[in-house]
Design an enzyme around this catalytic site. Structure first.
Site, PDB file in Angstrom:
ATOM      1  N   PHE A   1       0.864  -1.175   0.000  1.00 44.43           N
ATOM      2  CA  PHE A   1       0.000   0.000   0.000  1.00 44.43           C
ATOM      3  C   PHE A   1       0.903   1.228   0.000  1.00 44.43           C
ATOM      4  O   PHE A   1       1.887   1.279   0.749  1.00 44.43           O
ATOM      5  CB  PHE A   1      -0.896  -0.010   1.241  1.00 44.43           C
TER       6      PHE A   1
ATOM      7  N   ASP B   1       2.312  -5.732   8.316  1.00 44.45           N
ATOM      8  CA  ASP B   1       1.107  -4.916   8.228  1.00 44.45           C
ATOM      9  C   ASP B   1      -0.071  -5.880   8.057  1.00 44.45           C
ATOM     10  O   ASP B   1      -0.164  -6.597   7.055  1.00 44.45           O
ATOM     11  CB  ASP B   1       1.208  -3.970   7.029  1.00 44.45           C
TER      12      ASP B   1
ATOM     13  N   TYR C   1     -10.717  -0.574  11.075  1.00 43.15           N
ATOM     14  CA  TYR C   1     -11.970  -0.183  10.432  1.00 43.15           C
ATOM     15  C   TYR C   1     -12.368  -1.101   9.285  1.00 43.15           C
ATOM     16  O   TYR C   1     -13.413  -0.889   8.664  1.00 43.15           O
ATOM     17  CB  TYR C   1     -11.922   1.269   9.936  1.00 43.15           C
ATOM     18  N   LYS C   2     -11.589  -2.133   9.006  1.00 47.61           N
ATOM     19  CA  LYS C   2     -11.947  -3.071   7.944  1.00 47.61           C
ATOM     20  C   LYS C   2     -12.692  -4.256   8.563  1.00 47.61           C
ATOM     21  O   LYS C   2     -13.836  -4.148   8.964  1.00 47.61           O
ATOM     22  CB  LYS C   2     -10.696  -3.498   7.180  1.00 47.61           C
TER      23      LYS C   2
ATOM     24  N   ARG D   1     -12.712  -4.825  -6.774  1.00 51.33           N
ATOM     25  CA  ARG D   1     -12.421  -5.535  -5.525  1.00 51.33           C
ATOM     26  C   ARG D   1     -13.725  -5.857  -4.800  1.00 51.33           C
ATOM     27  O   ARG D   1     -14.586  -4.993  -4.635  1.00 51.33           O
ATOM     28  CB  ARG D   1     -11.547  -4.693  -4.587  1.00 51.33           C
TER      29      ARG D   1
END
Length: 407
Positions: free
Chosen positions: A138, A207, A232-233, A381
């Site tokens: 990322f 990560d 938050y995922k 996605r």
């Protein structure tokens, strides 16, 4: 809203719908769905922002009206605000395979990546002048790794995760890797890569943003040194909810944070000019915690009561398998290409489909009640959160996708 129905045989549709209904009927996690605020939309973007748990609004209301509105500053003690970072860290620990006392919650993932990577270089010691980073990471992780390299006088070496074992040497100080690739959903081999990093005498930093809450991580089991992740995922903590930092227990007395703050001081209220780090994972704290978001996260984590990550993983693989089956049956040949590995050992909890007009396709899908997301230049996605996604949802999503692509 209405589904776009593909031009396929009724027999195929009936067969896939029957498979979905049968799988939903035997779903061990079916009851957990009621713990979320959902509607008729098929929400396949939990790998970006998880759905709202039912318990969160009431808890936030209590925090704002009673804890803040009535108790005010007394809530640092009486409502447990001061100990929230480590208390909530202990709630996250079982989800990522860690014993209590090794995770502290606070700051953003980016800030925690910086803390972990600089601390990793300091743990490695002098004489090791190279930081290895996932070249497919990322973007923010790459930016921070480059900055950390400049600040610590190290050279940055970007490579793909598969190339990591071949570039490790006595020059390697630290390696920063993503457990799951955010574009493709590819799951990287954390156990073997961590072992290779340790064999070279370097420090492993992982990560976990796209794996925590979706599959077993095994931080303690595999001897991971440092790890970071967002909440938050798949942990459903809400937009901008605080991230977390894992520091393996035997490294905590040597963890040297580049961001020392009063919250990580051994005597935070002593207001001394000299910094003395606190013991344990508290060294990962910096400043005053974001209490509103943090306590919303704590309420969100209650959906994990009685749920094992192994059960979640089993359903995740079943959901993604079924989605790929439905896409193969429904979608016109050659219209999409799956970038997500077919092998379970290499798959996270999302499916990425390459599609030339992906951005426009996703807009049309969202308009029809199937919400995924788009990654430049050509990737659709779809994230599968087993706590609230069912197999009937999956069949509908693939069917709407096929109709959209055929239209």
């Amino acid at each position: 809203m209405s589904d776009t129905t593909p031009d396929t045989t009724p027999d195929i549709t009936r067969s896939l719908a029957a498979r979905a209904a049968k799988a939903d009927a035997s779903d061990e996690l079916a009851a957990v769905r009621a713990k979320f605020v959902l509607d008729e939309v098929v929400y396949l973007d939990g790998n970006s922002l998880g759905a709202l748990p039912v318990a969160v609004p009431g808890r936030v209301d209590d925090v704002v009206r009673r804890q803040w509105g009535e108790l005010r500053i007394r809530s640092w003690d009486e409502s447990g605000w001061w100990t929230a970072p480590e208390r909530i860290g202990d709630r996250i620990a079982p989800v990522v395979g860690a014993a209590p006392g090794q995770i502290v919650v606070g700051d953003s993932t980016s800030v925690n990546v910086f803390k972990a990577l600089v601390a990793a270089v300091r743990l490695a010691g002098d004489g090791r002048d190279e930081i290895v980073v996932d070249a497919t990471t990322f973007p923010t992780d790459g930016y921070i790794a480059e900055s950390a390299a400049r600040m610590t006088g190290r050279t940055l070496r970007p490579v793909t995760p598969s190339e990591v074992p071949d570039v490790l040497s006595d020059r390697t100080a630290a390696v920063l890797l993503n457990h799951v690739d955010y574009r493709t959903g590819r799951l990287h081999d954390l156990p073997s890569l961590t072992a290779a990093i340790h064999a070279a005498g370097a420090v492993a930093v992982w990560d976990l943003c796209h794996s925590a809450g979706a599959l077993p991580v095994g931080l303690d089991e595999h001897g991971v040194d440092l790890a970071v992740g967002c909440t938050y995922k798949y942990l459903n903590g809400g937009p901008g909810s605080p991230a977390y930092l894992y520091v393996r227990r035997d490294l905590q007395d040597r963890f040297d944070s580049p961001l020392p703050g009063w919250n990580s001081h051994a005597e935070p209220f002593g207001m001394r000019s000299e910094y003395e780090p606190a013991a344990g994972a508290l060294r990962g704290r910096v400043g005053t915690p974001d209490i509103l978001s943090m306590l919303a996260l704590e309420a969100a984590l209650e959906v994990w009561d009685g749920v094992t990550v192994e059960t979640v993983r089993t359903k995740s693989l079943a959901l993604t398998d079924f989605f790929l089956d439905c896409v193969a049956e429904y979608v016109p040949p050659g219209r999409v290409e799956s970038l997500t590995p077919a092998a379970h050992a290499q798959r996270g909890s999302q499916v990425a489909l390459r599609c030339p007009d992906a951005g426009e396709v996703m807009k049309r899908l969202i308009a029809q009640g199937v919400v995924g997301d788009y990654r430049n230049p050509d990737v659709l996605r779809f994230g599968f959160t087993p706590l609230y996604i069912g197999f009937t949802d999956v069949e509908r999503a693939a069917r709407v996708l096929a109709g959209t692509l055929a239209g």
